[in-house]
Design a protein around this motif. Structure first.
Motif, PDB file in Angstrom:
ATOM      1  N   PHE A 167      -6.443   6.805   3.180  1.00  0.00           N
ATOM      2  CA  PHE A 167      -5.253   5.854   2.370  1.00  0.00           C
ATOM      3  C   PHE A 167      -4.344   5.207   3.057  1.00  0.00           C
ATOM      4  O   PHE A 167      -3.465   5.771   3.987  1.00  0.00           O
ATOM      5  N   PRO A 168      -4.649   3.856   2.981  1.00  0.00           N
ATOM      6  CA  PRO A 168      -3.646   2.990   3.724  1.00  0.00           C
ATOM      7  C   PRO A 168      -2.196   2.946   2.862  1.00  0.00           C
ATOM      8  O   PRO A 168      -2.248   2.595   1.703  1.00  0.00           O
ATOM      9  N   LEU A 169      -1.176   3.195   3.781  1.00  0.00           N
ATOM     10  CA  LEU A 169       0.152   3.162   3.224  1.00  0.00           C
ATOM     11  C   LEU A 169       0.931   2.159   3.639  1.00  0.00           C
ATOM     12  O   LEU A 169       0.998   1.611   4.509  1.00  0.00           O
ATOM     13  N   LEU A 170       2.089   1.864   2.817  1.00  0.00           N
ATOM     14  CA  LEU A 170       3.071   0.935   2.978  1.00  0.00           C
ATOM     15  C   LEU A 170       4.361   1.427   2.839  1.00  0.00           C
ATOM     16  O   LEU A 170       4.670   2.361   2.007  1.00  0.00           O
ATOM     17  N   THR A 171       5.159   0.971   3.853  1.00  0.00           N
ATOM     18  CA  THR A 171       6.459   1.298   4.188  1.00  0.00           C
ATOM     19  C   THR A 171       7.266   0.139   3.601  1.00  0.00           C
ATOM     20  O   THR A 171       8.122  -0.645   4.259  1.00  0.00           O
ATOM     21  N   ASN A 172       7.354  -0.225   2.261  1.00  0.00           N
ATOM     22  CA  ASN A 172       8.102  -1.428   1.502  1.00  0.00           C
ATOM     23  C   ASN A 172       9.022  -1.042   0.760  1.00  0.00           C
ATOM     24  O   ASN A 172       9.367  -1.928  -0.111  1.00  0.00           O
ATOM     25  N   ARG A 173       9.912   0.348   0.804  1.00  0.00           N
ATOM     26  CA  ARG A 173      10.979   0.503  -0.162  1.00  0.00           C
ATOM     27  C   ARG A 173      12.067  -0.344   0.615  1.00  0.00           C
ATOM     28  O   ARG A 173      12.496  -0.234   1.821  1.00  0.00           O
ATOM     29  N   VAL A 174      12.877  -1.379  -0.300  1.00  0.00           N
ATOM     30  CA  VAL A 174      14.013  -1.961   0.360  1.00  0.00           C
ATOM     31  C   VAL A 174      14.985  -1.157   0.772  1.00  0.00           C
ATOM     32  O   VAL A 174      15.454  -0.137   0.273  1.00  0.00           O
ATOM     33  N   GLY A 175      15.457  -1.267   1.964  1.00  0.00           N
ATOM     34  CA  GLY A 175      16.256  -0.393   2.768  1.00  0.00           C
ATOM     35  C   GLY A 175      15.756   0.728   3.503  1.00  0.00           C
ATOM     36  O   GLY A 175      16.574   1.190   4.579  1.00  0.00           O
ATOM     37  N   PHE A 176      14.435   0.885   3.558  1.00  0.00           N
ATOM     38  CA  PHE A 176      13.923   2.226   4.297  1.00  0.00           C
ATOM     39  C   PHE A 176      12.629   1.472   5.357  1.00  0.00           C
ATOM     40  O   PHE A 176      12.037   2.168   5.708  1.00  0.00           O
ATOM     41  N   GLU A 177      12.701   0.337   5.370  1.00  0.00           N
ATOM     42  CA  GLU A 177      11.355  -0.263   6.022  1.00  0.00           C
ATOM     43  C   GLU A 177      11.461   0.034   7.505  1.00  0.00           C
ATOM     44  O   GLU A 177      10.225   0.081   8.260  1.00  0.00           O
ATOM     45  N   SER A 178      12.563   0.277   8.044  1.00  0.00           N
ATOM     46  CA  SER A 178      12.492   0.671   9.389  1.00  0.00           C
ATOM     47  C   SER A 178      12.187   2.253   9.657  1.00  0.00           C
ATOM     48  O   SER A 178      11.847   2.657  11.169  1.00  0.00           O
ATOM     49  N   LEU A 179      12.194   2.955   8.860  1.00  0.00           N
ATOM     50  CA  LEU A 179      11.666   4.446   8.953  1.00  0.00           C
ATOM     51  C   LEU A 179      10.022   4.511   9.222  1.00  0.00           C
ATOM     52  O   LEU A 179       9.360   3.850   8.574  1.00  0.00           O
ATOM     53  N   SER A 180       9.641   5.342  10.004  1.00  0.00           N
ATOM     54  CA  SER A 180       8.352   5.777  10.278  1.00  0.00           C
ATOM     55  C   SER A 180       7.837   6.959   9.192  1.00  0.00           C
ATOM     56  O   SER A 180       8.542   7.954   8.965  1.00  0.00           O
ATOM     57  N   ILE A 181       6.447   6.852   9.075  1.00  0.00           N
ATOM     58  CA  ILE A 181       5.973   8.002   8.108  1.00  0.00           C
ATOM     59  C   ILE A 181       5.744   9.309   8.947  1.00  0.00           C
ATOM     60  O   ILE A 181       5.189   9.128   9.965  1.00  0.00           O
ATOM     61  N   ASN A 182       6.444  10.145   8.465  1.00  0.00           N
ATOM     62  CA  ASN A 182       6.302  11.569   9.107  1.00  0.00           C
ATOM     63  C   ASN A 182       6.225  12.800   8.119  1.00  0.00           C
ATOM     64  O   ASN A 182       5.980  13.906   8.375  1.00  0.00           O
ATOM     65  N   GLY A 183       5.747  12.257   6.789  1.00  0.00           N
ATOM     66  CA  GLY A 183       5.237  12.991   5.839  1.00  0.00           C
ATOM     67  C   GLY A 183       4.776  12.301   4.852  1.00  0.00           C
ATOM     68  O   GLY A 183       4.773  11.242   4.540  1.00  0.00           O
ATOM     69  N   VAL A 184       4.262  13.228   3.588  1.00  0.00           N
ATOM     70  CA  VAL A 184       3.592  12.529   2.436  1.00  0.00           C
ATOM     71  C   VAL A 184       3.901  13.436   1.318  1.00  0.00           C
ATOM     72  O   VAL A 184       3.946  14.674   1.517  1.00  0.00           O
ATOM     73  N   MET A 185       3.776  12.897   0.187  1.00  0.00           N
ATOM     74  CA  MET A 185       3.683  13.886  -1.112  1.00  0.00           C
ATOM     75  C   MET A 185       2.323  13.486  -1.831  1.00  0.00           C
ATOM     76  O   MET A 185       1.991  12.417  -1.849  1.00  0.00           O
ATOM     77  N   LEU A 186       1.930  14.375  -1.897  1.00  0.00           N
ATOM     78  CA  LEU A 186       0.440  14.426  -2.916  1.00  0.00           C
ATOM     79  C   LEU A 186       0.634  14.804  -4.054  1.00  0.00           C
ATOM     80  O   LEU A 186       1.175  15.725  -4.342  1.00  0.00           O
ATOM     81  N   ILE A 187       0.490  13.739  -5.078  1.00  0.00           N
ATOM     82  CA  ILE A 187       0.690  14.066  -6.404  1.00  0.00           C
ATOM     83  C   ILE A 187      -0.458  13.437  -7.266  1.00  0.00           C
ATOM     84  O   ILE A 187      -0.691  12.377  -7.336  1.00  0.00           O
ATOM     85  N   ARG A 188      -0.923  14.395  -8.155  1.00  0.00           N
ATOM     86  CA  ARG A 188      -1.974  13.579  -9.065  1.00  0.00           C
ATOM     87  C   ARG A 188      -1.206  12.906 -10.081  1.00  0.00           C
ATOM     88  O   ARG A 188      -0.240  13.166 -10.508  1.00  0.00           O
ATOM     89  N   ASP A 189      -2.033  11.734 -10.543  1.00  0.00           N
ATOM     90  CA  ASP A 189      -1.518  10.731 -11.226  1.00  0.00           C
ATOM     91  C   ASP A 189      -1.690  11.228 -12.755  1.00  0.00           C
ATOM     92  O   ASP A 189      -2.522  10.784 -13.756  1.00  0.00           O
ATOM     93  N   LYS A 190      -0.933  12.652 -13.215  1.00  0.00           N
ATOM     94  CA  LYS A 190      -1.162  13.089 -14.554  1.00  0.00           C
ATOM     95  C   LYS A 190       0.173  13.203 -15.402  1.00  0.00           C
ATOM     96  O   LYS A 190       1.293  13.322 -14.273  1.00  0.00           O
TER      97      LYS A 190
END
Length: 238
Positions: A167-190
């Protein structure tokens, strides 16, 4: 004549004695050969070092076998409600799964890790295929003591059991681009029903994004409280 017979007998005795002390060629070694001699282990038909030659023939610890496709991994941690299956292990070997969660099926084990060389790559392996909806991953980080999402969801159909998906991820939320990924939410698209203040059916990833934005903009946790109460998500920290 008598002296000759005695001499002849003496010579024959010496010859016989030398023959007895000199074994056949295939059982003899030179001095140099003796220093490096090896024998053959008949049980394995492989050379075994002679213990007299000074080598330490200690058994080496086998190299751990990590999950295929997850060689550069920082495995996820979990909270007490989502305990790891491989307790105390820094890795899982082939066909072992670290986690299970009712959101993916109570008996459906899975592995998840973050690439240690590229933090924007997440790998997931699932024991049993998910065929009725995609699985979405939303990157998160910590800011001001809160967990916030920092990029859009990336969704894949996990319909190939045991296969490691990237899963290639993007950090593209405006105002949050400088933060690094240190967690994830796994959510089924249901779609699930969310009570007040939603009062409607929503796709779970959309409900999470909306509640997070509402909390950030208005400091009102009511939407996120309802999202948490439904419980159809998994959070992992790395």
């Amino acid at each position: 004549m008598r002296n000759y017979s005695i001499l002849l007998c003496s010579l024959l005795s010496i010859i016989l004695l030398l023959s007895a002390c000199n074994p056949p060629r295939d059982r003899r070694v030179t001095r140099n050969e003796q220093d490096n001699i090896t024998t053959t282990d008949p049980a394995h038909n492989t050379p075994a070092t002679n213990p007299d030659n000074g080598d330490n023939d200690t058994e080496k610890t086998p190299t751990p076998v990590t999950v295929p496709g997850m060689s550069h991994c920082q495995f996820a941690m979990s909270d007490s409600s989502n305990p790891p299956l491989c307790v105390g292990a820094s890795h899982c070997t082939d066909n072992q799964y670290r986690f299970t969660h009712s959101h993916l099926g109570q008996s459906n084990g899975y592995n998840i890790c973050q690439d240690s060389e590229d933090g924007k790559k997440i790998y997931i392996q699932i024991k049993s295929a998910l065929t009725d909806a995609k699985l979405c991953i939303i990157p998160t980080s910590n800011r001001n003591g809160l967990t916030v999402f920092i990029g859009e969801p990336h969704c894949l159909m996990m319909d190939d059991a045991d296969n490691v998906e990237t899963f290639p991820l993007l950090t593209n939320r405006v105002g949050f681009e400088s933060l690094s990924i240190n967690g994830v939410m796994l959510i089924r698209d249901k779609s699930y029903f969310y009570s007040w203040p939603f009062n409607q059916h929503l796709l779970a990833p959309d409900a999470f994004v909306f509640c997070s934005q509402w909390l950030d903009n208005y400091s009102d946790p009511s939407y996120c409280n309802t999202f948490n109460a439904v419980g159809e998500y998994i959070y992992h920290q790395f």
